[in-house]
Design a protein around this motif. Structure first.
Motif, PDB file in Angstrom:
ATOM      1  N   ASP A   1       7.044   9.579 -32.170  1.00 46.52           N
ATOM      2  CA  ASP A   1       6.201  10.155 -31.117  1.00 46.52           C
ATOM      3  C   ASP A   1       7.024  10.996 -30.144  1.00 46.52           C
ATOM      4  O   ASP A   1       6.554  12.008 -29.627  1.00 46.52           O
ATOM      5  CB  ASP A   1       5.493   9.052 -30.323  1.00 46.52           C
ATOM      6  CG  ASP A   1       4.451   8.306 -31.138  1.00 46.52           C
ATOM      7  OD1 ASP A   1       3.905   8.887 -32.096  1.00 46.52           O
ATOM      8  OD2 ASP A   1       4.196   7.129 -30.811  1.00 46.52           O
ATOM      9  N   LEU A   2       8.245  10.561 -29.887  1.00 46.58           N
ATOM     10  CA  LEU A   2       9.092  11.229 -28.890  1.00 46.58           C
ATOM     11  C   LEU A   2       9.955  12.341 -29.474  1.00 46.58           C
ATOM     12  O   LEU A   2      10.472  13.175 -28.735  1.00 46.58           O
ATOM     13  CB  LEU A   2       9.981  10.197 -28.198  1.00 46.58           C
ATOM     14  CG  LEU A   2       9.244   9.187 -27.322  1.00 46.58           C
ATOM     15  CD1 LEU A   2      10.184   8.082 -26.878  1.00 46.58           C
ATOM     16  CD2 LEU A   2       8.605   9.866 -26.127  1.00 46.58           C
ATOM     17  N   LYS A   3      10.102  12.376 -30.775  1.00 40.63           N
ATOM     18  CA  LYS A   3      11.005  13.342 -31.419  1.00 40.63           C
ATOM     19  C   LYS A   3      10.797  14.790 -30.968  1.00 40.63           C
ATOM     20  O   LYS A   3      11.769  15.511 -30.744  1.00 40.63           O
ATOM     21  CB  LYS A   3      10.893  13.230 -32.935  1.00 40.63           C
ATOM     22  CG  LYS A   3      12.113  13.780 -33.647  1.00 40.63           C
ATOM     23  CD  LYS A   3      12.119  13.406 -35.101  1.00 40.63           C
ATOM     24  CE  LYS A   3      12.922  12.141 -35.222  1.00 40.63           C
ATOM     25  NZ  LYS A   3      13.173  11.684 -36.552  1.00 40.63           N
ATOM     26  N   PRO A   4       9.527  15.255 -30.786  1.00 46.67           N
ATOM     27  CA  PRO A   4       9.358  16.639 -30.320  1.00 46.67           C
ATOM     28  C   PRO A   4       9.989  16.909 -28.946  1.00 46.67           C
ATOM     29  O   PRO A   4      10.236  18.054 -28.585  1.00 46.67           O
ATOM     30  CB  PRO A   4       7.840  16.830 -30.264  1.00 46.67           C
ATOM     31  CG  PRO A   4       7.279  15.782 -31.157  1.00 46.67           C
ATOM     32  CD  PRO A   4       8.247  14.634 -31.100  1.00 46.67           C
ATOM     33  N   TRP A   5      10.251  15.858 -28.194  1.00 51.90           N
ATOM     34  CA  TRP A   5      10.815  16.005 -26.854  1.00 51.90           C
ATOM     35  C   TRP A   5      12.330  15.833 -26.831  1.00 51.90           C
ATOM     36  O   TRP A   5      12.964  16.082 -25.806  1.00 51.90           O
ATOM     37  CB  TRP A   5      10.175  14.987 -25.905  1.00 51.90           C
ATOM     38  CG  TRP A   5       8.738  15.263 -25.671  1.00 51.90           C
ATOM     39  CD1 TRP A   5       7.674  14.674 -26.277  1.00 51.90           C
ATOM     40  CD2 TRP A   5       8.195  16.228 -24.779  1.00 51.90           C
ATOM     41  NE1 TRP A   5       6.511  15.205 -25.814  1.00 51.90           N
ATOM     42  CE2 TRP A   5       6.801  16.165 -24.885  1.00 51.90           C
ATOM     43  CE3 TRP A   5       8.761  17.140 -23.896  1.00 51.90           C
ATOM     44  CZ2 TRP A   5       5.962  16.980 -24.144  1.00 51.90           C
ATOM     45  CZ3 TRP A   5       7.921  17.954 -23.152  1.00 51.90           C
ATOM     46  CH2 TRP A   5       6.544  17.863 -23.285  1.00 51.90           C
ATOM     47  N   PHE A   6      12.938  15.395 -27.927  1.00 49.80           N
ATOM     48  CA  PHE A   6      14.378  15.124 -27.947  1.00 49.80           C
ATOM     49  C   PHE A   6      15.161  16.349 -27.466  1.00 49.80           C
ATOM     50  O   PHE A   6      14.965  17.454 -27.945  1.00 49.80           O
ATOM     51  CB  PHE A   6      14.844  14.719 -29.340  1.00 49.80           C
ATOM     52  CG  PHE A   6      14.562  13.279 -29.712  1.00 49.80           C
ATOM     53  CD1 PHE A   6      13.760  12.463 -28.934  1.00 49.80           C
ATOM     54  CD2 PHE A   6      15.093  12.732 -30.862  1.00 49.80           C
ATOM     55  CE1 PHE A   6      13.496  11.146 -29.277  1.00 49.80           C
ATOM     56  CE2 PHE A   6      14.839  11.419 -31.224  1.00 49.80           C
ATOM     57  CZ  PHE A   6      14.046  10.625 -30.430  1.00 49.80           C
TER      58      PHE A   6
END
Length: 123
Positions: free
Chosen positions: A6-11
């Motif tokens: 879920d957070l990968k696009p924000w890494f």
């Protein structure tokens, strides 16, 4: 809490992340959202004071970690002014005073989605 997927696009995209999560959680995926040399701030202390951090992840990402138990009135006003100027608004859930025990149980059960705010007109 969000998964790594879920957070990968924000890494590596955020300059600054502030966490007010009131319970123990694995912070590593959230820290990964911060750009190198960015800042991750933990405000408040989780229940029992436990914070789980993958040190390798934080060192590899070169993220600056800091924390604060509480800010004074000048610091709080500074944050409020910054948020208002930049149109950063909190997500809250307003509850009646008699709902406080249920709200606390949701926090303890890790089911609270937003910060609870008590409507003082119901006291």
């Amino acid at each position: 809490m969000k998964s790594a997927d879920d957070l990968k696009p924000w890494f590596g995209k955020l300059d600054f992340m502030i966490s007010t999560v009131p319970y123990a959680y694995d912070m590593s995926n959230y820290i990964s959202c911060v750009k190198p040399y960015g800042y991750f701030t933990q405000v408040g202390q989780p229940v029992n004071g436990e914070l789980t951090i993958n040190n390798f992840n934080m060192i590899f990402n070169r993220v600056n970690f800091n924390g604060s138990l509480i800010g004074g009135i000048p610091e709080t006003q500074e944050v409020m002014d910054y948020c208002a100027k930049n149109k950063i608004y909190p997500q809250i859930q307003i509850i009646k005073a008699e709902e406080i025990n249920d709200a606390w149980q949701q926090v303890m059960d890790k089911k609270a989605r937003y910060r609870f705010v008590i409507d003082t007109a119901t006291i």
